[in-house]
Design a protein around this motif. Structure first.
Motif, PDB file in Angstrom:
ATOM      1  N   SER A 159      48.342  42.459  38.215  1.00 35.71           N
ATOM      2  CA  SER A 159      46.959  42.551  38.683  1.00 35.71           C
ATOM      3  C   SER A 159      46.885  42.099  40.136  1.00 35.71           C
ATOM      4  O   SER A 159      47.562  41.149  40.524  1.00 35.71           O
ATOM      5  CB  SER A 159      46.042  41.672  37.829  1.00 35.71           C
ATOM      6  OG  SER A 159      44.736  41.622  38.395  1.00 35.71           O
ATOM      7  N   ASP A 160      46.072  42.768  40.909  1.00 36.53           N
ATOM      8  CA  ASP A 160      45.824  42.348  42.284  1.00 36.53           C
ATOM      9  C   ASP A 160      44.531  41.556  42.390  1.00 36.53           C
ATOM     10  O   ASP A 160      44.237  40.982  43.433  1.00 36.53           O
ATOM     11  CB  ASP A 160      45.721  43.569  43.209  1.00 36.53           C
ATOM     12  CG  ASP A 160      47.057  44.243  43.415  1.00 36.53           C
ATOM     13  OD1 ASP A 160      48.098  43.580  43.289  1.00 36.53           O
ATOM     14  OD2 ASP A 160      47.062  45.461  43.692  1.00 36.53           O
ATOM     15  N   GLU A 161      43.748  41.549  41.317  1.00 35.84           N
ATOM     16  CA  GLU A 161      42.396  40.991  41.350  1.00 35.84           C
ATOM     17  C   GLU A 161      42.302  39.581  40.768  1.00 35.84           C
ATOM     18  O   GLU A 161      41.673  38.711  41.349  1.00 35.84           O
ATOM     19  CB  GLU A 161      41.450  41.895  40.555  1.00 35.84           C
ATOM     20  CG  GLU A 161      41.503  43.350  40.963  1.00 35.84           C
ATOM     21  CD  GLU A 161      40.718  43.638  42.211  1.00 35.84           C
ATOM     22  OE1 GLU A 161      39.641  43.064  42.365  1.00 35.84           O
ATOM     23  OE2 GLU A 161      41.203  44.439  43.028  1.00 35.84           O
ATOM     24  N   VAL A 162      42.884  39.389  39.579  1.00 38.85           N
ATOM     25  CA  VAL A 162      42.727  38.124  38.853  1.00 38.85           C
ATOM     26  C   VAL A 162      44.101  37.637  38.384  1.00 38.85           C
ATOM     27  O   VAL A 162      45.094  38.348  38.454  1.00 38.85           O
ATOM     28  CB  VAL A 162      41.800  38.291  37.624  1.00 38.85           C
ATOM     29  CG1 VAL A 162      40.382  38.655  38.056  1.00 38.85           C
ATOM     30  CG2 VAL A 162      42.341  39.319  36.645  1.00 38.85           C
ATOM     31  N   TYR A 163      44.119  36.382  37.907  1.00 32.95           N
ATOM     32  CA  TYR A 163      45.346  35.864  37.301  1.00 32.95           C
ATOM     33  C   TYR A 163      45.791  36.826  36.208  1.00 32.95           C
ATOM     34  O   TYR A 163      44.972  37.506  35.591  1.00 32.95           O
ATOM     35  CB  TYR A 163      45.102  34.472  36.705  1.00 32.95           C
ATOM     36  CG  TYR A 163      45.159  33.380  37.744  1.00 32.95           C
ATOM     37  CD1 TYR A 163      46.310  32.621  37.911  1.00 32.95           C
ATOM     38  CD2 TYR A 163      44.072  33.111  38.563  1.00 32.95           C
ATOM     39  CE1 TYR A 163      46.371  31.622  38.870  1.00 32.95           C
ATOM     40  CE2 TYR A 163      44.125  32.110  39.524  1.00 32.95           C
ATOM     41  CZ  TYR A 163      45.282  31.370  39.673  1.00 32.95           C
ATOM     42  OH  TYR A 163      45.346  30.389  40.620  1.00 32.95           O
ATOM     43  N   TYR A 164      47.096  36.878  35.963  1.00 30.55           N
ATOM     44  CA  TYR A 164      47.616  37.759  34.923  1.00 30.55           C
ATOM     45  C   TYR A 164      48.755  37.094  34.170  1.00 30.55           C
ATOM     46  O   TYR A 164      49.364  36.137  34.657  1.00 30.55           O
ATOM     47  CB  TYR A 164      48.059  39.107  35.511  1.00 30.55           C
ATOM     48  CG  TYR A 164      49.218  39.020  36.478  1.00 30.55           C
ATOM     49  CD1 TYR A 164      50.529  39.101  36.022  1.00 30.55           C
ATOM     50  CD2 TYR A 164      49.009  38.857  37.845  1.00 30.55           C
ATOM     51  CE1 TYR A 164      51.603  39.029  36.913  1.00 30.55           C
ATOM     52  CE2 TYR A 164      50.064  38.790  38.730  1.00 30.55           C
ATOM     53  CZ  TYR A 164      51.365  38.871  38.255  1.00 30.55           C
ATOM     54  OH  TYR A 164      52.423  38.795  39.123  1.00 30.55           O
ATOM     55  N   ILE A 165      49.028  37.621  32.986  1.00 27.64           N
ATOM     56  CA  ILE A 165      50.098  37.114  32.125  1.00 27.64           C
ATOM     57  C   ILE A 165      51.136  38.214  31.961  1.00 27.64           C
ATOM     58  O   ILE A 165      50.809  39.355  31.649  1.00 27.64           O
ATOM     59  CB  ILE A 165      49.554  36.696  30.751  1.00 27.64           C
ATOM     60  CG1 ILE A 165      48.523  35.566  30.918  1.00 27.64           C
ATOM     61  CG2 ILE A 165      50.686  36.265  29.824  1.00 27.64           C
ATOM     62  CD1 ILE A 165      47.813  35.166  29.641  1.00 27.64           C
ATOM     63  N   VAL A 166      52.408  37.867  32.172  1.00 27.46           N
ATOM     64  CA  VAL A 166      53.513  38.805  31.987  1.00 27.46           C
ATOM     65  C   VAL A 166      53.832  38.871  30.486  1.00 27.46           C
ATOM     66  O   VAL A 166      54.292  37.881  29.911  1.00 27.46           O
ATOM     67  CB  VAL A 166      54.755  38.354  32.785  1.00 27.46           C
ATOM     68  CG1 VAL A 166      55.928  39.278  32.511  1.00 27.46           C
ATOM     69  CG2 VAL A 166      54.439  38.280  34.272  1.00 27.46           C
TER      70      VAL A 166
END
Length: 117
Positions: free
Chosen positions: A61-68
């Motif tokens: 994501s470029d917008e918000v935190y993300y989980i792999v």
């Protein structure tokens, strides 16, 4: 199944330090399989995919935190519940229906990433 951060995320960052697998990254940040794990060099993941654990991967994501998803174990082997969801002030850490895994698969992934822990 893995956990996903929805677009309701307010980018507070409370979740990131809670993840025992370092599976959570700030939006637009590159990630690596080796971050917070024992993985190093060329490895074959539990799903059979061969990867370079040291190589930077594109942000999810470029917008918000993300989980792999490949690194998320829902905290199995560490805690009784996903810590990201426990600390999220807006409840945007939810099960990811696109990445369903059994408890045995999550524990195997945890053991793979942390063989000594």
């Amino acid at each position: 199944m893995a956990i996903i951060i929805t677009d309701e995320c307010i980018n507070c960052g409370a979740c990131e330090p809670e993840c025992p697998n370092t599976a959570i990254y700030e939006g637009a940040d590159d990630w690596r399989y080796k971050d917070g794990t024992s993985l190093d060099g060329t490895v074959v993941l539990t799903n059979g995919t061969e990867v370079d654990a040291d190589e930077a991967q594109e942000p999810i994501s470029d917008e918000v935190y993300y989980i792999v998803p490949d690194k998320c174990t829902e905290c199995k082997g560490f805690h009784d519940e996903p810590q990201c969801a426990a600390v999220c002030p807006v409840d945007c850490c939810v099960p990811d229906d696109d990445h369903e895994e059994t408890e045995e698969e999550l524990l195997a992934k945890q053991k793979f990433m942390h063989p000594d822990g």
